[in-house]
Scaffold this active site. Structure first.
Site, PDB file in Angstrom:
ATOM      1  CE  LYS A   1      -3.954  -1.737   1.363  1.00 33.90           C
ATOM      2  NZ  LYS A   1      -5.879  -1.603   2.400  1.00 33.90           N
TER       3      LYS A   1
ATOM      4  CE  LYS B   1      -6.784  -8.516  -1.166  1.00 33.96           C
ATOM      5  NZ  LYS B   1      -6.260  -8.462  -0.264  1.00 33.96           N
TER       6      LYS B   1
ATOM      7  CE  LYS C   1     -12.004  -1.469  -0.235  1.00 37.88           C
ATOM      8  NZ  LYS C   1     -12.720  -2.013   0.125  1.00 37.88           N
TER       9      LYS C   1
HETATM   10  N1  AQP Z   1      -9.374 -10.788  -2.429  1.00 36.74           N
HETATM   11  C1  AQP Z   1      -9.824 -11.369  -1.026  1.00 36.74           C
HETATM   12  N2  AQP Z   1      -8.973 -12.587  -0.797  1.00 36.74           N
HETATM   13  C2  AQP Z   1     -10.060 -13.044   0.932  1.00 36.74           C
HETATM   14  N3  AQP Z   1      -9.976 -12.044   0.937  1.00 36.74           N
HETATM   15  C3  AQP Z   1     -10.225 -10.637   1.319  1.00 36.74           C
HETATM   16  N4  AQP Z   1     -10.533  -9.761   2.090  1.00 36.74           N
HETATM   17  C4  AQP Z   1     -10.807  -8.912   1.844  1.00 36.74           C
HETATM   18  N5  AQP Z   1     -10.112  -8.538  -0.001  1.00 36.74           N
HETATM   19  C5  AQP Z   1      -9.845 -10.223   0.068  1.00 36.74           C
HETATM   20  C6  AQP Z   1     -11.099  -9.748   3.493  1.00 36.74           C
HETATM   21  O1  AQP Z   1     -12.255  -8.712   3.597  1.00 36.74           O
HETATM   22  C7  AQP Z   1     -12.004  -8.608   5.275  1.00 36.74           C
HETATM   23  C8  AQP Z   1     -12.458  -7.168   4.665  1.00 36.74           C
HETATM   24  O2  AQP Z   1     -11.070  -6.682   4.464  1.00 36.74           O
HETATM   25  P1  AQP Z   1     -10.617  -5.541   4.676  1.00 36.74           P
HETATM   26  O3  AQP Z   1     -11.844  -4.156   5.742  1.00 36.74           O
HETATM   27  O4  AQP Z   1      -9.221  -5.168   5.080  1.00 36.74           O
HETATM   28  O5  AQP Z   1     -11.104  -4.759   3.756  1.00 36.74           O
HETATM   29  P2  AQP Z   1     -10.046  -4.113   2.623  1.00 36.74           P
HETATM   30  O6  AQP Z   1      -8.854  -5.557   2.526  1.00 36.74           O
HETATM   31  O7  AQP Z   1      -9.260  -2.814   2.553  1.00 36.74           O
HETATM   32  O8  AQP Z   1     -10.671  -5.025   0.793  1.00 36.74           O
HETATM   33  P3  AQP Z   1      -9.371  -4.663  -0.052  1.00 36.74           P
HETATM   34  O9  AQP Z   1     -10.898  -4.654  -1.324  1.00 36.74           O
HETATM   35  O10 AQP Z   1      -8.610  -5.147  -0.637  1.00 36.74           O
HETATM   36  O11 AQP Z   1      -9.068  -2.594  -0.298  1.00 36.74           O
HETATM   37  P4  AQP Z   1      -7.677  -2.595  -0.273  1.00 36.74           P
HETATM   38  O12 AQP Z   1      -7.308  -2.931  -2.263  1.00 36.74           O
HETATM   39  O13 AQP Z   1      -8.071  -1.001  -0.454  1.00 36.74           O
HETATM   40  O14 AQP Z   1      -6.295  -2.823   0.403  1.00 36.74           O
HETATM   41  C9  AQP Z   1     -10.700  -9.737   5.533  1.00 36.74           C
HETATM   42  O15 AQP Z   1     -11.163  -9.814   6.459  1.00 36.74           O
HETATM   43  C10 AQP Z   1      -9.779  -8.865   4.363  1.00 36.74           C
HETATM   44  O16 AQP Z   1      -9.457 -10.675   4.345  1.00 36.74           O
END
Ligand code: AQP
Length: 283
Positions: free
Chosen positions: A114, A194, A197
């Site tokens: 990130k 993976k 967003k």
């Molecule tokens: N691709 C994925 N596969 C499995 N689990 C996933 N999670 C997110 N993406 C995957 C799981 O969703 C839960 C909430 O995650 P978060 O609130 O941390 O959301 P996030 O990971 O920020 O979502 P993004 O889309 O990946 O955002 P960015 O790109 O900003 O980092 C967690 O339990 C996570 O493991």
């Protein structure tokens, strides 16, 4: 025996299949087991580790709670709450940051991804994100933390923080276990990486049909001629289909891939039918 469960989701909007299949689906199963005491948190303090629009953030908090309830978490049985409303999270994070080691945080792949190339410009909050996550979990004596595979490293560090604190101060915290989805894989996005967003490769769980179709039709595939047999196991469309469809439909589509004469458009339409929540609870 009663088990304490804790997990959180960031209210960053546009929840996607990765969030649902990787985490929320597990939350629902744990909520449905009457032995479990579950706490599900909308982690808005984590969300502000990157810049947020306050109005959108407020809406996204509500949307995340609505998604929990719509997915099947029963608020009469499980606690759903907003992280910033409980100041103990920030307070415990400070105390635990005095226990956590820089070396542990330096190894976190999520921070590396990130922060990108220019780490100097990343916020301290983004860097110490895992310490706040440790505080979230340890405050409630959680034994089980349902998360996606991408969060495993953060659960390990939570255990390290708890163990070090217990060693220094006496037995205080429970060491939690991660619970990840069955196949232990990341949920892949439209490019096979993976789903997330920040990679802009998501299939969102609540979208008008037209937009959902557009995301699914945008899944990357190779350019083999229509008549060629295709290997389903190398296909981004099939990888998602397998996560949504029943075994008999998976086998039927697999055979179509192998027989040849099928374009990827057909597989995408089949996936769309499973991903369209307005038609059925396919999951
Ligand atoms: N691709 C994925 N596969 C499995 N689990 C996933 N999670 C997110 N993406 C995957 C799981 O969703 C839960 C909430 O995650 P978060 O609130 O941390 O959301 P996030 O990971 O920020 O979502 P993004 O889309 O990946 O955002 P960015 O790109 O900003 O980092 C967690 O339990 C996570 O493991």
């Amino acid at each position: 025996m009663t088990k304490k469960i804790f997990s959180g989701v960031q209210p960053t909007g546009n929840l996607h299949l990765g969030n649902y299949l990787g985490a929320i689906k597990n939350f629902v199963e744990l909520n449905n087991d009457k032995e479990n005491e579950c706490i599900f948190c909308v982690v808005d303090l984590h969300a502000i580790t990157v810049k947020q629009n306050p109005k959108e953030l407020r809406n996204n908090i509500r949307e995340t709670v609505a998604t929990f309830v719509a997915s099947g978490i029963n608020p009469q049985k499980s606690i759903i709450f907003n992280q910033s409303k409980v100041s103990a999270h920030s307070e415990a994070a400070w105390i635990l940051s005095c226990v956590a080691r820089m070396g542990w945080l330096n190894r976190m792949t999520q921070f590396k991804e990130k922060a990108g190339k220019d780490k100097e410009k990343a916020s301290i909050g983004l860097y110490s994100y895992p310490v706040l996550m440790a505080a979230d979990i340890l405050l409630y004596d959680a034994e089980v933390v349902p998360v996606g595979k991408d969060q495993l490293q953060h659960i390990e560090i939570t255990r390290d923080v708890a163990a070090r604190f217990n060693h220094q101060m006496g037995d205080t915290f429970v060491l939690p276990q991660a619970k990840i989805q069955e196949n232990e894989q990341y949920i892949p996005g439209t490019d096979g990486q993976k789903m997330s967003k920040s990679r802009n490769n998501t299939i969102n769980i609540f979208l008008p049909q037209k937009k959902l179709r557009k995301q699914i039709m945008g899944i990357q595939t190779d350019s083999t001629p229509l008549e060629d047999p295709k290997n389903p196991e190398n296909c981004n469309v099939f990888a998602l289909y397998k996560l949504l469809a029943p075994a008999s439909s998976i086998q039927a589509l697999r055979e179509k891939y192998l027989a040849g004469g099928m374009g990827y458009g057909h597989a995408k339409t089949k996936l769309y039918e499973k991903a369209d929540w307005s038609k059925s609870y396919a999951y």
